[in-house]
Motif scaffolding. Structure first.
Motif, PDB file in Angstrom:
ATOM      1  N   MET A  95       0.861  -5.729  17.066  1.00  0.00           N
ATOM      2  CA  MET A  95       1.305  -4.801  15.993  1.00  0.00           C
ATOM      3  C   MET A  95       0.488  -4.800  14.914  1.00  0.00           C
ATOM      4  SD  MET A  95       4.744  -3.436  15.667  1.00  0.00           S
ATOM      5  CE  MET A  95       5.971  -3.353  17.008  1.00  0.00           C
ATOM      6  N   HIS A  96       0.015  -3.531  14.432  1.00  0.00           N
ATOM      7  CA  HIS A  96      -0.773  -3.475  13.293  1.00  0.00           C
ATOM      8  C   HIS A  96       0.062  -2.766  12.194  1.00  0.00           C
ATOM      9  CE1 HIS A  96      -4.412  -4.501  15.489  1.00  0.00           C
ATOM     10  NE2 HIS A  96      -3.926  -3.526  16.339  1.00  0.00           N
ATOM     11  N   ASP A  97      -0.033  -3.183  10.964  1.00  0.00           N
ATOM     12  CA  ASP A  97       0.462  -2.564   9.929  1.00  0.00           C
ATOM     13  C   ASP A  97      -0.381  -1.605   9.137  1.00  0.00           C
ATOM     14  OD1 ASP A  97       2.750  -4.543  10.154  1.00  0.00           O
ATOM     15  OD2 ASP A  97       2.017  -5.770   8.387  1.00  0.00           O
ATOM     16  N   ILE A  98       0.040  -0.427   9.061  1.00  0.00           N
ATOM     17  CA  ILE A  98      -0.544   0.669   8.456  1.00  0.00           C
ATOM     18  C   ILE A  98       0.029   0.785   6.886  1.00  0.00           C
ATOM     19  CG2 ILE A  98      -0.963   3.264   8.498  1.00  0.00           C
ATOM     20  CD1 ILE A  98      -1.858   1.605  11.031  1.00  0.00           C
ATOM     21  N   ARG A  99      -1.087   0.677   5.956  1.00  0.00           N
ATOM     22  CA  ARG A  99      -0.778   0.743   4.575  1.00  0.00           C
ATOM     23  C   ARG A  99      -1.468   1.832   3.862  1.00  0.00           C
ATOM     24  NH1 ARG A  99       2.018  -3.629   2.718  1.00  0.00           N
ATOM     25  NH2 ARG A  99       2.196  -5.457   4.268  1.00  0.00           N
ATOM     26  N   CYS A 100      -1.050   2.400   2.735  1.00  0.00           N
ATOM     27  CA  CYS A 100      -1.519   3.177   2.131  1.00  0.00           C
ATOM     28  C   CYS A 100      -2.868   2.857   1.429  1.00  0.00           C
ATOM     29  CB  CYS A 100      -0.467   3.693   0.956  1.00  0.00           C
ATOM     30  SG  CYS A 100      -1.354   5.140  -0.043  1.00  0.00           S
ATOM     31  N   GLY A 101      -3.876   3.750   1.463  1.00  0.00           N
ATOM     32  CA  GLY A 101      -5.135   3.449   1.230  1.00  0.00           C
ATOM     33  C   GLY A 101      -5.315   3.396  -0.467  1.00  0.00           C
ATOM     34  N   HIS A 102      -4.194   4.033  -1.114  1.00  0.00           N
ATOM     35  CA  HIS A 102      -4.378   4.110  -2.577  1.00  0.00           C
ATOM     36  C   HIS A 102      -3.475   3.073  -3.028  1.00  0.00           C
ATOM     37  CE1 HIS A 102      -3.279   5.924  -6.578  1.00  0.00           C
ATOM     38  NE2 HIS A 102      -4.404   6.201  -6.385  1.00  0.00           N
TER      39      HIS A 102
END
Length: 48
Positions: free
Chosen positions: A1-8
């Motif tokens: 599983m990969h966490d998706i995080r906001c680029g900002h």
């Protein structure tokens, strides 16, 4: 599983196993994050 995080702001937006393309708007800062998988593993390209 990969966490998706906001680029900002780096807020965690999702956890995913696989995706082709993904577009998520961060509820904290409003940034629209566009993500595209570089490629699928060879096993997933073949259809049984």
């Amino acid at each position: 599983m990969h966490d998706i995080r906001c680029g900002h702001c780096a807020r965690k937006l999702a956890s995913v196993n696989r995706f082709d393309t993904l577009q998520i708007k961060c509820p904290r800062c409003g940034t629209i994050n566009h993500l595209k998988a570089p490629s699928f593993p060879p096993a997933s390209r073949e259809h049984p």
